[in-house]
Design a protein around this motif. Structure first.
Motif, mmCIF file in Angstrom:
data_model
loop_
_atom_site.group_PDB
_atom_site.id
_atom_site.type_symbol
_atom_site.label_atom_id
_atom_site.label_comp_id
_atom_site.label_asym_id
_atom_site.label_seq_id
_atom_site.Cartn_x
_atom_site.Cartn_y
_atom_site.Cartn_z
ATOM 1 N N SER A 238 -31.221 16.386 24.979
ATOM 2 C CA SER A 238 -31.670 17.727 24.624
ATOM 3 C C SER A 238 -32.679 17.742 23.493
ATOM 4 O O SER A 238 -33.456 18.706 23.362
ATOM 5 N N GLY A 239 -32.663 16.710 22.648
ATOM 6 C CA GLY A 239 -33.572 16.671 21.509
ATOM 7 C C GLY A 239 -33.166 17.590 20.371
ATOM 8 O O GLY A 239 -33.993 17.909 19.514
ATOM 9 N N VAL A 240 -31.901 18.019 20.308
ATOM 10 C CA VAL A 240 -31.467 18.949 19.272
ATOM 11 C C VAL A 240 -30.815 18.202 18.116
ATOM 12 O O VAL A 240 -30.430 17.036 18.225
ATOM 13 N N THR A 241 -30.657 18.883 17.005
ATOM 14 C CA THR A 241 -30.018 18.309 15.833
ATOM 15 C C THR A 241 -28.508 18.211 16.050
ATOM 16 O O THR A 241 -27.957 18.809 16.975
ATOM 17 N N ALA A 242 -27.842 17.484 15.140
ATOM 18 C CA ALA A 242 -26.388 17.361 15.232
ATOM 19 C C ALA A 242 -25.715 18.723 15.098
ATOM 20 O O ALA A 242 -24.758 19.037 15.818
ATOM 21 N N ALA A 243 -26.219 19.548 14.170
ATOM 22 C CA ALA A 243 -25.637 20.878 13.975
ATOM 23 C C ALA A 243 -25.832 21.745 15.208
ATOM 24 O O ALA A 243 -24.915 22.467 15.629
ATOM 25 N N ALA A 244 -27.022 21.684 15.807
ATOM 26 C CA ALA A 244 -27.290 22.488 16.999
ATOM 27 C C ALA A 244 -26.445 22.006 18.179
ATOM 28 O O ALA A 244 -25.976 22.822 18.983
ATOM 29 N N ALA A 245 -26.254 20.704 18.301
ATOM 30 C CA ALA A 245 -25.423 20.169 19.384
ATOM 31 C C ALA A 245 -23.971 20.605 19.217
ATOM 32 O O ALA A 245 -23.296 20.963 20.198
ATOM 33 N N LYS A 246 -23.495 20.599 17.983
ATOM 34 C CA LYS A 246 -22.120 21.038 17.725
ATOM 35 C C LYS A 246 -21.953 22.502 18.094
ATOM 36 O O LYS A 246 -20.957 22.888 18.723
ATOM 37 N N ALA A 247 -22.936 23.330 17.726
ATOM 38 C CA ALA A 247 -22.871 24.756 18.057
ATOM 39 C C ALA A 247 -22.963 24.971 19.563
ATOM 40 O O ALA A 247 -22.272 25.835 20.121
ATOM 41 N N ALA A 248 -23.809 24.192 20.239
ATOM 42 C CA ALA A 248 -24.010 24.366 21.676
ATOM 43 C C ALA A 248 -22.764 24.027 22.482
ATOM 44 O O ALA A 248 -22.526 24.603 23.547
ATOM 45 N N THR A 249 -21.957 23.092 21.986
ATOM 46 C CA THR A 249 -20.768 22.658 22.724
ATOM 47 C C THR A 249 -19.495 23.339 22.250
ATOM 48 O O THR A 249 -18.428 23.117 22.835
ATOM 49 N N ALA A 250 -19.607 24.188 21.230
ATOM 50 C CA ALA A 250 -18.413 24.801 20.639
ATOM 51 C C ALA A 250 -17.628 25.623 21.649
ATOM 52 O O ALA A 250 -16.392 25.654 21.614
ATOM 53 N N GLY A 251 -18.305 26.297 22.543
ATOM 54 C CA GLY A 251 -17.623 27.154 23.507
ATOM 55 C C GLY A 251 -17.250 26.465 24.803
ATOM 56 O O GLY A 251 -16.715 27.117 25.720
ATOM 57 N N LEU A 252 -17.520 25.174 24.904
ATOM 58 C CA LEU A 252 -17.229 24.437 26.129
ATOM 59 C C LEU A 252 -15.827 23.832 26.069
ATOM 60 O O LEU A 252 -15.361 23.419 25.008
ATOM 61 N N ASP A 253 -15.189 23.753 27.202
ATOM 62 C CA ASP A 253 -13.861 23.150 27.289
ATOM 63 C C ASP A 253 -14.039 21.679 27.638
ATOM 64 O O ASP A 253 -13.972 21.276 28.803
ATOM 65 N N LEU A 254 -14.289 20.873 26.590
ATOM 66 C CA LEU A 254 -14.511 19.453 26.768
ATOM 67 C C LEU A 254 -13.310 18.664 26.255
ATOM 68 O O LEU A 254 -12.732 19.014 25.225
ATOM 69 N N VAL A 255 -12.968 17.611 26.958
ATOM 70 C CA VAL A 255 -11.861 16.761 26.536
ATOM 71 C C VAL A 255 -12.396 15.362 26.268
ATOM 72 O O VAL A 255 -13.300 14.875 26.943
ATOM 73 N N ASP A 256 -11.841 14.723 25.238
ATOM 74 C CA ASP A 256 -12.221 13.354 24.890
ATOM 75 C C ASP A 256 -11.387 12.411 25.739
ATOM 76 O O ASP A 256 -10.156 12.367 25.623
ATOM 77 N N VAL A 257 -12.052 11.638 26.602
ATOM 78 C CA VAL A 257 -11.342 10.715 27.492
ATOM 79 C C VAL A 257 -11.324 9.300 26.931
ATOM 80 O O VAL A 257 -10.919 8.364 27.610
ATOM 81 N N GLY A 258 -11.764 9.158 25.682
ATOM 82 C CA GLY A 258 -11.761 7.849 25.033
ATOM 83 C C GLY A 258 -13.127 7.444 24.554
ATOM 84 O O GLY A 258 -14.147 7.758 25.171
ATOM 85 N N ASP A 259 -13.158 6.777 23.410
ATOM 86 C CA ASP A 259 -14.406 6.260 22.834
ATOM 87 C C ASP A 259 -15.422 7.354 22.547
ATOM 88 O O ASP A 259 -16.631 7.113 22.586
#
Length: 404
Positions: A238-259
């Motif tokens: 996406s080419g976005v900053t770390a802060a922008a990436a965190k904000a963009a994924t905040a509303g997503l239902d993502l699960v950490d499957v490892g690593d």
């Protein structure tokens, strides 16, 4: 987590296991991700490997605006399905704006003069469906285009026209039309498109498309295309900053499957149940295919350790594959693993390839059918617009020698 299973899952989600055969081009791009285009054969090779589309089918989809090449993520050109046109334009809009700010700072360009040029360009294009190339646009707009002299040339900007064209494309006011309707070159004309900013403010049912909501939409699509993927992978794409990436994924239902690899929760059960196929599933794709470029984590994702130690063909300093960020040639993949490299020899009308597995009937068939596609429908398999038979001849010679 077993890398073999991860690779096979990624290849499955990318449709490189035959599960998307017969699907239409727009559906493939919507389900597997946008196809990077740099004036080479990658979009054709990628669509053919996934759904079996021939060049005429792809070109017809482009002509009908079912799919289109647009500046989008990171300002780079991708081939997108129609449902993503507004999204692609929005996430790519920052690049032409940044180019204008740089020209204002370093070249004495003013926003007013570029805005006036934008108006002149749209006036020159009128309502005609006959594309005008940049040379004709410049001739028609006359003094509205200003040369930027030697200072501009040093910055890769000879006049103000590219600034106006970039802004107008990002707004959806104009669109580029490939000469001869083909994606594997970089010669274009321009026509009016009529997508004003207010017309691109809707995306499915998400309401007003702001830069922030566009990044969230891109994140939602990205993790469906590429998951499991890390935040670093998404930031690269996406080419976005770390802060922008965190904000963009905040509303997503993502699960950490490892690593640190994230997957949409809706895919968690399918991922848990997935098993690596026992039979090989070979595909010949471009070096910038989404199988690689969605993550751009070349050595650790696609290569077995023994293969990472192989010397890459035609590289300065004789680098190993594991030292590279991208594949040095087009790729042969099997269930997500890079198992060989290939190039197309125009003079011989054949694919020259090496494989790091014992070639079986399935691999040989994959090579011969792709060879026929390139020879009969594309004529060549350029990696990018400036790639040529002569420029790739050292790689071809080395691959041919290794295959003996």
């Amino acid at each position: 987590m077993q890398i073999e299973r991860l690779r096979a899952w990624w290849a499955h989600r990318q449709g490189l296991d035959g599960t998307l055969q017969g699907a239409d081009c727009a559906d493939v791009l919507a389900r597997t991700g946008w196809a990077r285009s740099v004036g080479g054969s990658a979009p054709y090779l990628g669509l053919r490997a996934r759904c079996g589309a021939g060049r005429e089918e792809v070109d017809a989809a482009v002509a009908a605006l079912v799919i289109h090449e647009l500046p989008s993520a990171r300002g780079c050109t991708y081939v997108l399905p129609a449902q993503d046109f507004a999204l692609g334009l929005t996430v790519g809009a920052g690049v032409p704006e940044a180019e204008l700010r740089s020209a204002e700072k370093h070249l004495g360009v003013t926003r007013d003069e570029v805005d006036e040029l934008c108006a002149a360009v749209t006036g020159a294009l009128g309502d005609s469906d006959v594309p005008l190339d940049p040379r004709k646009i410049k001739a028609t707009t006359g003094d509205a285009v200003r040369s930027l002299g030697e200072a501009g040339k040093k910055r890769g900007l000879s006049s103000t026209l590219p600034l106006a064209l970039g802004l107008l494309q990002a707004r959806g006011a104009i669109r580029r039309v490939p000469v001869d309707g083909r994606l594997d070159q970089q010669r274009y004309g321009y026509v009016r498109w009529g997508l004003d900013s207010e017309d691109t403010s809707k995306i499915e049912d998400t309401g007003k498309l702001t830069p922030e909501s566009a990044r969230a939409e891109l994140a939602r699509r990205y993790f469906a295309w590429a998951g499991p993927a890390s935040m670093a992978h998404f930031r690269w794409f996406s080419g976005v900053t770390a802060a922008a990436a965190k904000a963009a994924t905040a509303g997503l239902d993502l699960v950490d499957v490892g690593d640190g690899l994230l997957l949409p929760a809706a895919l968690q059960d399918d991922f848990a149940a997935y098993r690596t196929p026992k039979k090989p599933s070979y595909a010949l794709v471009a070096g910038i295919d989404g199988m690689h470029l969605l993550h751009r984590d070349f050595a650790s994702r696609l290569l077995d350790p023994a293969d990472a130690a192989r010397i890459a063909p035609d590289t300065k300093g004789r680098k190993t594959l594991g030292q590279l960020a991208d594949s040095p040639s087009h790729m042969i993949v099997d269930r997500g693993r890079l198992v060989g490299l290939w190039e197309y020899d125009v003079d011989a009308g054949e694919i020259v390839w090496e494989a790091w597995v014992t070639p079986d009937a399935a691999l040989r068939k994959a090579v011969t059918t792709t060879e026929a596609f390139v020879r009969d429908e594309l004529g060549d398999a350029r990696s990018f617009s400036l790639d040529s038979p002569s420029s790739r001849s050292p790689r071809i010679a080395e691959l041919r020698a290794r295959a003996q």
